[in-house]
Design an enzyme around this catalytic site. Structure first.
Site, PDB file in Angstrom:
ATOM      1  N   SER A 142       0.761  -1.285  -0.110  1.00 36.33           N
ATOM      2  CA  SER A 142      -0.022  -0.022  -0.146  1.00 36.33           C
ATOM      3  C   SER A 142       0.879   1.432  -0.289  1.00 36.33           C
ATOM      4  CB  SER A 142      -0.951  -0.058   1.483  1.00 36.33           C
ATOM      5  OG  SER A 142      -1.620   1.573   1.586  1.00 36.33           O
ATOM      6  N   TYR A 155      -2.119  -0.711   9.903  1.00 40.30           N
ATOM      7  CA  TYR A 155      -1.821  -1.390   9.043  1.00 40.30           C
ATOM      8  C   TYR A 155      -0.803  -0.881   7.826  1.00 40.30           C
ATOM      9  CZ  TYR A 155      -3.668  -0.912   3.799  1.00 40.30           C
ATOM     10  OH  TYR A 155      -3.788  -1.607   2.465  1.00 40.30           O
TER      11      TYR A 155
END
Length: 267
Positions: A142, A155
């Site tokens: 990401s 995350y």
């Protein structure tokens, strides 16, 4: 001319929705044999039926956090077509909560799914790639694997860890014909924000406006196909906008990015 994926066997985790689903359709159209994995068998069957050639698609239900099951599942995956050429690590979960509020169990849950499941499947599949002197790991990271913004500590930590691990792996196995491509998606129109865990592990239950205006997963899948086919080491996936600008700024002017990120912290 034969394309990169034609005739290859590709195993995709997180294949029942979002980027994984879009990749299944794109790679099926490229002539790949597909192994689709996630926990939801009914959704995997729906995706299989939507592929260009459903007869060349196999379903392998898989719970990525059930580590004890992964050796057997890896053996099953190899047996389905006799070999695997490309492993697409794509299953995962996001998180939205302040560091001060987030329970340790939430950090562990995110790391188990977004990091440890990836490295365990890699460890189990790597001997197969080394024996065949070919193979390709495709890793869904990401933009949060390169930056840090409020509410995404667990995350971002998991995604940052993926870059370190797979950069090391690439250096170790390049001589053996094994490739690694790390994907750093920006905002893609998926349900990842909807299912993000909050401070106590409960789902967020709402998607951000940025996700709604993100890139169509089908377009993202085409970007991924091109990047993997070209053997890219690492590639941004998404629209050109603030995310890709942020990646460049983080590289050349990190202090500016840090100051900007702090402005988005809840007061």
């Amino acid at each position: 001319m034969k394309n990169y994926f034609s005739g290859k066997t590709v195993w995709i985790t997180g294949a029942s929705s979002g980027i994984g689903e879009a990749l299944a359709y794109a790679l099926g159209a490229e002539g790949a044999q597909l192994i689709l994995s996630s926990r939801r068998t009914d959704e995997l069957e729906r995706v299989r039926k939507g592929c260009t050639n459903p007869g060349q698609v196999r379903i392998l239900p898989l719970d990525l956090v059930d580590m004890a099951s992964l050796p057997g599942k890896t053996a099953e995956a190899i047996a389905l077509f006799g070999h695997i050429d490309v492993m697409v690590h794509n299953g995962g979960i996001s998180q939205r909560s302040l560091v001060v509020d987030t329970a340790l169990d939430v950090h562990r849950r995110v790391m188990e799914l977004d990091y440890f499941s990836y490295i365990e499947l890699t460890r189990l599949l790597l001997p197969h790639f080394l024996e065949r002197k070919t193979g390709h790991f495709v890793v869904t990271s990401s933009v949060m694997g390169k930056l840090g913004t409020p509410l995404r500590s667990a995350y971002a930590a998991a995604k940052h860890a993926l870059h370190g691990y797979f950069d090391c792996l690439r250096a170790e196995v390049a001589h053996a014909g094994v490739q690694v491509t790390i994907l750093t998606p920006g905002y893609i129109r998926t349900q990842i924000a909807l299912h993000a865990v909050t401070k106590d592990g409960t789902p967020l239950g709402s998607a951000s406006e940025n996700i709604d205006h993100g890139l169509d997963p089908a377009v993202a899948a085409r970007q991924i196909v091109r990047a993997v086919s070209a053997g890219r080491f690492e590639v941004y996936i998404g629209k050109f906008g603030m995310e890709v600008i942020g990646l460049w700024m983080a590289r050349f002017w990190p202090s500016f990015v840090v100051r900007q990120a702090s402005k988005y912290a809840p007061k």
